[in-house]
Motif scaffolding. Structure first.
Motif, mmCIF file in Angstrom:
data_model
loop_
_atom_site.group_PDB
_atom_site.id
_atom_site.type_symbol
_atom_site.label_atom_id
_atom_site.label_comp_id
_atom_site.label_asym_id
_atom_site.label_seq_id
_atom_site.Cartn_x
_atom_site.Cartn_y
_atom_site.Cartn_z
ATOM 1 N N GLY A 35 36.515 53.411 0.659
ATOM 2 C CA GLY A 35 36.168 53.014 2.017
ATOM 3 C C GLY A 35 36.879 53.847 3.071
ATOM 4 N N LYS A 36 36.419 53.724 4.286
ATOM 5 C CA LYS A 36 36.992 54.483 5.404
ATOM 6 C C LYS A 36 37.540 53.574 6.500
ATOM 7 N N GLU A 37 37.441 52.255 6.312
ATOM 8 C CA GLU A 37 37.838 51.331 7.368
ATOM 9 C C GLU A 37 39.337 51.430 7.637
ATOM 10 N N ASN A 88 45.599 55.402 7.101
ATOM 11 C CA ASN A 88 44.679 56.024 6.158
ATOM 12 C C ASN A 88 44.884 57.535 6.151
ATOM 13 N N LEU A 116 41.037 45.302 4.214
ATOM 14 C CA LEU A 116 40.297 46.525 4.541
ATOM 15 C C LEU A 116 39.422 46.990 3.389
ATOM 16 N N GLY A 117 39.302 46.164 2.349
ATOM 17 C CA GLY A 117 38.376 46.482 1.270
ATOM 18 C C GLY A 117 38.994 47.056 0.018
ATOM 19 N N ASP A 139 42.880 50.115 9.835
ATOM 20 C CA ASP A 139 43.483 48.909 10.394
ATOM 21 C C ASP A 139 43.595 49.070 11.904
ATOM 22 N N SER A 140 42.916 48.210 12.650
ATOM 23 C CA SER A 140 42.900 48.313 14.115
ATOM 24 C C SER A 140 44.274 48.099 14.722
#
Length: 463
Positions: free
Chosen positions: A249-251, A260, A369-370, A253-254
């Motif tokens: 995944g690419k999500e 990442n 985040l998956g 953390d806001s």
């Protein structure tokens, strides 16, 4: 696999440089050395600053390699028998060089916090600080490099970085930086130059040896443990701790509690840094445990207290601002002490449980985040030598913990073998990786989860 001989790994840390030579056929480490013997100096002329000399780094490489060749001389193993070189390095540092490749200032290294006001304390933020505070240095900077890029440059005369390296720089258009200062970008596993005659003479190598791998220390630690598949996690538990997971995944953390990066194989590496891990364990040994006790004896003492330490929770955040807590510095705190019931054993156990719980809390963020966690891999060292720590972390996360005999320099050497085509893939490169221990999740984790949830409640109260 082709009939090559030896693979050389160079691991540039902030404390020292370690080098390891790996037999490419058997996968065994035939020799290792490091330099300096005592911890390398870090210059901190202001609070929150941390700098080291890139020229010193290369000197450390030279001394470490000379020590390695001396160590192996009675076995007739020498630098001319090296087939490929891999490099691991301390992440996020900034090296500035002019058009002739001369270093313009000391490197601003990973633990320097001066760039925090720019919204990123990684390499690009540090370059923006140079632009604003040392405009002459910025104007003369032809290229910037990460620490490993600089070592590769001194070996080959070529200035490159990798896709993984670029991601750790955290380059942002909003910083207003000149993109021409970035090096050419290559894959982590690729031909990244060949050792020059000058470097060969200095380092006891043969001219023309290819550099075929480089990565920052945490992606490289993951490679060293063959953490290359989605859902696998590499962890370290030294003075500070790191949890590094792999996902497709690419999500992001806001809240920027975790970061990442591009992993060495192109997947996403999700990284959590914890400042207060082994340093708390060491503090407890010095301050709370009976005087003169060893870590093994301390582990035995804390096992005499029950799971959950009868209500004590330790929040292990006494080593500066914690990224997981959105860069807040909340300090270490101890909750729930009863003077009539609790002993040293309870405090020691609660400290190690608190460290394990902080790892688990960070892993929960990764799962949001998956990242689906199945396995945690680590070197058989530091906190992972403690059965209580391993058991607690496994019980709370539900993950199997596998411990291996490896280090960053050996991992970089095997990475060089992948990049040179000596190994078909990481599975072949790490087929000889020696597993030292395994921790399976306990069948009934009720007591562990009760202690963990109490710990989280107390953390949320101070957040």
């Amino acid at each position: 696999m082709s009939d090559f001989s030896y693979l050389l790994g160079i691991d540039l840390g902030s404390s020292s440089v370690k080098v390891s030579l790996v037999d490419s056929l058997s996968g065994t480490i035939v020799g290792s050395a490091h330099y300096p013997e005592t911890e390398a100096p870090i210059r901190a002329i202001r609070t929150g600053w941390a700098e080291q000399s890139p020229v010193d780094w290369y000197s450390y490489v030279r001394h470490a390699l000379h020590a390695l060749w001396q160590q192996l001389s009675d076995r007739s193993i020498h630098g001319g028998m090296v087939s490929a070189i891999g490099i691991s390095y301390q992440m996020h540092g900034l090296v500035c060089v002019d058009a002739e490749g001369n270093v313009l200032r000391d490197a601003i290294i990973w633990c320097d916090s001066r760039a925090t006001p720019y919204g990123t304390n990684f390499t690009a933020g540090k370059l923006r600080w140079v632009k604003d505070n040392e405009p002459d240095i910025y104007a003369r900077t032809a290229k910037i490099m990460l620490p490993g890029d600089y070592i590769a440059y001194r070996l080959t005369g070529e200035i490159y970085t990798t896709e993984s390296g670029l991601s750790e720089m955290d380059w942002r258009d909003s910083l207003g930086l000149d993109k021409s200062k970035l090096p050419t970008i290559l894959p982590s596993f690729s031909l990244q130059g060949r050792v020059t005659p000058e470097a060969a003479a200095e380092l006891g190598l043969a001219a023309g040896i290819p550099v075929t791998y480089r990565a920052g220390d945490q992606p490289n630690n993951a490679l060293s443990l063959n953490v290359m598949r989605e859902g696998e996690i590499a962890a370290t538990g030294g003075t500070s701790g790191v949890v590094y997971g792999v996902t497709a995944g690419k999500e992001a953390d806001s809240l920027n509690r975790i970061n990442n990066f591009v992993h060495v194989n192109g997947l996403t590496g999700v990284m959590l840094c914890l400042n207060g891990t082994g340093i708390l364990n060491a503090w407890m040994r010095r301050t709370v445990a009976p005087e003169g006790i060893s870590y093994a004896e301390m582990n035995e003492l804390m096992e005499t207290a029950p799971i959950g330490a009868e209500g004590i929770s330790v929040l292990p955040f006494g080593n500066g601002a914690e990224r997981m807590l959105q860069n807040r510095e909340v300090g270490c705190s101890i909750h729930g002490i009863n003077f009539n019931r609790h002993t040293k054993a309870h405090l020691l156990r609660a400290a190690q449980e608190g460290i394990a719980f902080s790892f688990a809390y960070g892993i929960e963020i990764m799962q949001q985040l998956g990242l689906h966690v199945r396995t945690i891999k680590a070197g058989y060292a530091n906190l992972f030598l403690s059965p209580l720590f391993r058991r607690t972390l496994s019980a709370v996360t539900g993950a199997t913990i596998l411990l291996y005999e490896t280090d960053g320099a050996a991992g970089a050497a095997r990475g060089a073998g992948i990049g040179a085509g000596i190994y078909a893939d990481a599975d072949e490169a790490f087929a000889s990786l020696r597993q030292m221990a395994a921790e399976q999740p306990v069948q009934d984790n009720t007591a562990y989860m009760e202690a963990y949830h109490r710990w989280v409640e107390r953390l949320l109260q101070i957040k």
